[in-house]
Design a protein around this motif. Structure first.
Motif, PDB file in Angstrom:
ATOM      1  N   ASP A 143      39.411  37.354  53.108  1.00  0.00           N
ATOM      2  CA  ASP A 143      38.685  37.057  54.337  1.00  0.00           C
ATOM      3  C   ASP A 143      37.212  37.344  54.082  1.00  0.00           C
ATOM      4  O   ASP A 143      36.832  38.443  53.677  1.00  0.00           O
ATOM      5  CB  ASP A 143      39.207  37.924  55.483  1.00  0.00           C
ATOM      6  CG  ASP A 143      38.723  37.434  56.832  1.00  0.00           C
ATOM      7  OD1 ASP A 143      37.506  37.256  57.002  1.00  0.00           O
ATOM      8  OD2 ASP A 143      39.562  37.227  57.731  1.00  0.00           O
ATOM      9  N   ALA A 144      36.344  36.341  54.305  1.00  0.00           N
ATOM     10  CA  ALA A 144      34.925  36.518  54.002  1.00  0.00           C
ATOM     11  C   ALA A 144      34.270  37.569  54.883  1.00  0.00           C
ATOM     12  O   ALA A 144      33.250  38.152  54.500  1.00  0.00           O
ATOM     13  CB  ALA A 144      34.187  35.192  54.147  1.00  0.00           C
ATOM     14  N   ALA A 145      34.843  37.852  56.048  1.00  0.00           N
ATOM     15  CA  ALA A 145      34.233  38.812  56.963  1.00  0.00           C
ATOM     16  C   ALA A 145      34.320  40.236  56.437  1.00  0.00           C
ATOM     17  O   ALA A 145      33.356  41.006  56.553  1.00  0.00           O
ATOM     18  CB  ALA A 145      34.884  38.716  58.339  1.00  0.00           C
ATOM     19  N   ASP A 146      35.465  40.619  55.847  1.00  0.00           N
ATOM     20  CA  ASP A 146      35.652  42.025  55.475  1.00  0.00           C
ATOM     21  C   ASP A 146      36.311  42.227  54.108  1.00  0.00           C
ATOM     22  O   ASP A 146      36.531  43.368  53.691  1.00  0.00           O
ATOM     23  CB  ASP A 146      36.489  42.742  56.540  1.00  0.00           C
ATOM     24  CG  ASP A 146      37.818  42.046  56.825  1.00  0.00           C
ATOM     25  OD1 ASP A 146      38.242  41.203  56.008  1.00  0.00           O
ATOM     26  OD2 ASP A 146      38.416  42.329  57.885  1.00  0.00           O
ATOM     27  N   GLY A 147      36.631  41.150  53.397  1.00  0.00           N
ATOM     28  CA  GLY A 147      37.226  41.287  52.077  1.00  0.00           C
ATOM     29  C   GLY A 147      38.720  41.535  52.062  1.00  0.00           C
ATOM     30  O   GLY A 147      39.293  41.781  50.996  1.00  0.00           O
ATOM     31  N   ARG A 148      39.387  41.489  53.222  1.00  0.00           N
ATOM     32  CA  ARG A 148      40.836  41.683  53.256  1.00  0.00           C
ATOM     33  C   ARG A 148      41.546  40.615  52.438  1.00  0.00           C
ATOM     34  O   ARG A 148      41.173  39.448  52.462  1.00  0.00           O
ATOM     35  CB  ARG A 148      41.367  41.617  54.689  1.00  0.00           C
ATOM     36  CG  ARG A 148      41.074  42.819  55.547  1.00  0.00           C
ATOM     37  CD  ARG A 148      41.729  42.659  56.928  1.00  0.00           C
ATOM     38  NE  ARG A 148      41.288  41.452  57.618  1.00  0.00           N
ATOM     39  CZ  ARG A 148      42.095  40.461  57.983  1.00  0.00           C
ATOM     40  NH1 ARG A 148      43.394  40.529  57.728  1.00  0.00           N
ATOM     41  NH2 ARG A 148      41.613  39.423  58.627  1.00  0.00           N
ATOM     42  N   VAL A 149      42.596  41.033  51.729  1.00  0.00           N
ATOM     43  CA  VAL A 149      43.412  40.083  50.967  1.00  0.00           C
ATOM     44  C   VAL A 149      44.352  39.372  51.924  1.00  0.00           C
ATOM     45  O   VAL A 149      45.214  40.006  52.553  1.00  0.00           O
ATOM     46  CB  VAL A 149      44.201  40.789  49.851  1.00  0.00           C
ATOM     47  CG1 VAL A 149      45.120  39.790  49.141  1.00  0.00           C
ATOM     48  CG2 VAL A 149      43.250  41.435  48.852  1.00  0.00           C
ATOM     49  N   LEU A 150      44.198  38.049  52.035  1.00  0.00           N
ATOM     50  CA  LEU A 150      45.076  37.245  52.886  1.00  0.00           C
ATOM     51  C   LEU A 150      46.214  36.612  52.086  1.00  0.00           C
ATOM     52  O   LEU A 150      47.282  36.331  52.635  1.00  0.00           O
ATOM     53  CB  LEU A 150      44.275  36.150  53.584  1.00  0.00           C
ATOM     54  CG  LEU A 150      43.150  36.619  54.522  1.00  0.00           C
ATOM     55  CD1 LEU A 150      42.348  35.421  55.012  1.00  0.00           C
ATOM     56  CD2 LEU A 150      43.736  37.395  55.700  1.00  0.00           C
ATOM     57  N   TRP A 151      45.988  36.384  50.794  1.00  0.00           N
ATOM     58  CA  TRP A 151      47.004  35.747  49.950  1.00  0.00           C
ATOM     59  C   TRP A 151      46.735  36.164  48.511  1.00  0.00           C
ATOM     60  O   TRP A 151      45.581  36.164  48.061  1.00  0.00           O
ATOM     61  CB  TRP A 151      46.936  34.234  50.078  1.00  0.00           C
ATOM     62  CG  TRP A 151      47.816  33.473  49.126  1.00  0.00           C
ATOM     63  CD1 TRP A 151      47.507  33.063  47.847  1.00  0.00           C
ATOM     64  CD2 TRP A 151      49.146  33.031  49.354  1.00  0.00           C
ATOM     65  NE1 TRP A 151      48.557  32.393  47.288  1.00  0.00           N
ATOM     66  CE2 TRP A 151      49.592  32.364  48.188  1.00  0.00           C
ATOM     67  CE3 TRP A 151      50.013  33.135  50.438  1.00  0.00           C
ATOM     68  CZ2 TRP A 151      50.845  31.789  48.074  1.00  0.00           C
ATOM     69  CZ3 TRP A 151      51.286  32.565  50.328  1.00  0.00           C
ATOM     70  CH2 TRP A 151      51.685  31.903  49.159  1.00  0.00           C
TER      71      TRP A 151
END
Length: 412
Positions: free
Chosen positions: A134-142
């Motif tokens: 996620d570009a907002a916070d760097g969370r891994v989505l996949w």
């Protein structure tokens, strides 16, 4: 010192003024458009980063080490991906300062990095493993081996990941899998379409509309071998490259699949469809000479105008439709209402920026208006531009003839 009589001085001045005719004065520079929107197949009309009216200034720069990759898009997301040990460190850089907003290390080296989505962008890193952040916070989505998904589309609420055999939908808020189907599902202007290939080589494929809640088809149809589908408003539109011809474009009701109209648009091959306005569609071929574009009525498919080369981008500038094409060191701008063209020769390559274009020549970056094709301002001495992306308030560029290079931001 000998002094000439005044009358001789006057004659000399008049004679100088009667020499070779002077070139006409350039036309006055027009104000840049107040608003600029760009058409995206996945999310429809999106706000494009406008070219600043006044010259941007260099605000920051960071080194791009050997083997590193960069990516930026019109939403202002700027990413630097650097090989680190057995993985890749991904830094999202602050547009105003160049400082990292977050850093995440993902598996794989020699990775490609890209950005997908306008409303809520994601960062895609592709090596042996595909990772979507996620570009907002760097969370891994996949994160999975590349053969389980290497094509990504980011929507405001869903992440769609496609492999050769399936499409997986991931909830953007929770990261949980919503559904997985054995169809090729792609977003088109707020809807999801089915684009299944033929089960046997040379046979017909299947297209239609999918339910966003489940991914399962609501309706499907067999299609010819070489087709492209898109959604424009409440229309499902298919183009077909028919041999020996003629090529066609057909509009269907998005909700039911009932045919509304079909039209012959021969000479464009496999094409894409873009709205110029609510009543006009642009059917664009492959871009080579002979594979042109046709503007047709969205109501009944009547041909309104043609051009022999396909535009690459459709824009709305202050609400009016325009089409843009760049190639062979020339920029062409087409009036979307009539097809009338304006052409401008460039010394280097050109990058579209809302209501303008940035032209690079190995030394300077020149900001030209899109409608007047005249210089509005320039950045002298930028150097050899390796890559350039418009962003809100200006541009970011990678400069250097060889690695290592430099990533720099020029902003107002």
């Amino acid at each position: 010192m000998r002094v000439l009589p005044a009358v001789l001085v006057a004659v000399a001045v008049l004679t100088a003024g009667c020499g070779a005719p002077q070139p006409p004065a350039p036309p006055p520079v027009q104000p840049l458009p107040g608003t600029a929107q760009i058409w995206t197949r996945t999310e429809g009309w999106q706000q494009a980063p406008a070219m600043p009216a006044a010259a941007a200034q260099r605000r920051w720069s960071v080194p791009v080490p050997a083997g590193a990759r960069t990516a930026a898009n019109g939403t202002g997301v700027v990413v630097l991906a650097v090989p680190q040990g057995g993985g890749t460190r991904v830094d999202r850089l602050d547009l105003a300062t160049g400082a990292p907003r977050w850093s995440v290390t993902v598996p794989g080296t020699d990775a490609r990095v890209g950005l997908d989505g306008w409303a809520r962008p994601v960062v895609t890193v592709e090596a042996d493993t595909t990772t979507v952040l996620d570009a907002a916070d760097g969370r891994v989505l996949w994160q999975a081996p590349r053969d389980q998904g290497d094509s990504v589309d980011a929507l405001p609420d869903l992440l769609l990941v496609r492999s050769h055999t399936a499409t997986t939908a991931v909830d953007r808020g929770t990261g949980a899998r919503r559904w997985q189907v054995r169809h090729q599902i792609a977003p088109r202007d707020g809807a999801l379409v089915v684009e299944d290939l033929a089960p046997t080589a040379g046979g017909p494929g299947t297209d239609g509309v999918a339910d966003p809640a489940t991914g399962e088809p609501r309706w499907t149809q067999q299609n010819p071998l070489f087709t492209d589908v898109t959604v424009v408003g409440d229309r499902f539109v298919r183009t077909a490259d028919v041999e020996p011809g003629p090529d066609t474009v057909t509009a269907y009701d998005l909700a039911t699949g009932a045919q509304r109209w079909t039209a012959e648009v021969d000479g464009i091959a496999r094409a894409e469809v873009t709205p110029l306005d609510p009543d006009t569609l642009l059917v664009s071929g492959g871009g080579e000479v002979g594979l042109g574009a046709v503007a047709v009525s969205a109501v009944d498919g009547r041909v309104l105008w043609r051009t022999d080369r396909s535009p690459s981008t459709v824009l709305r500038l202050d609400g009016a439709p325009w089409a843009y094409r760049e190639g062979d060191h020339a920029v062409t701008v087409l009036d979307g209402r009539t097809g009338a063209a304006r052409q401008h020769q460039n010394a280097g390559s050109a990058v579209l920026a809302g209501g303008g274009i940035y032209v690079t020549d190995g030394v300077d970056v020149v900001a030209n208006g899109l409608l007047d094709l005249a210089e509005h301002w320039r950045l002298p001495g930028v150097g050899d531009v390796y890559g350039l992306d418009p962003v809100p308030g200006g541009l970011v560029t990678v400069v250097g003839t060889a690695e290592p290079r430099t990533l720099a931001a020029y902003l107002t």
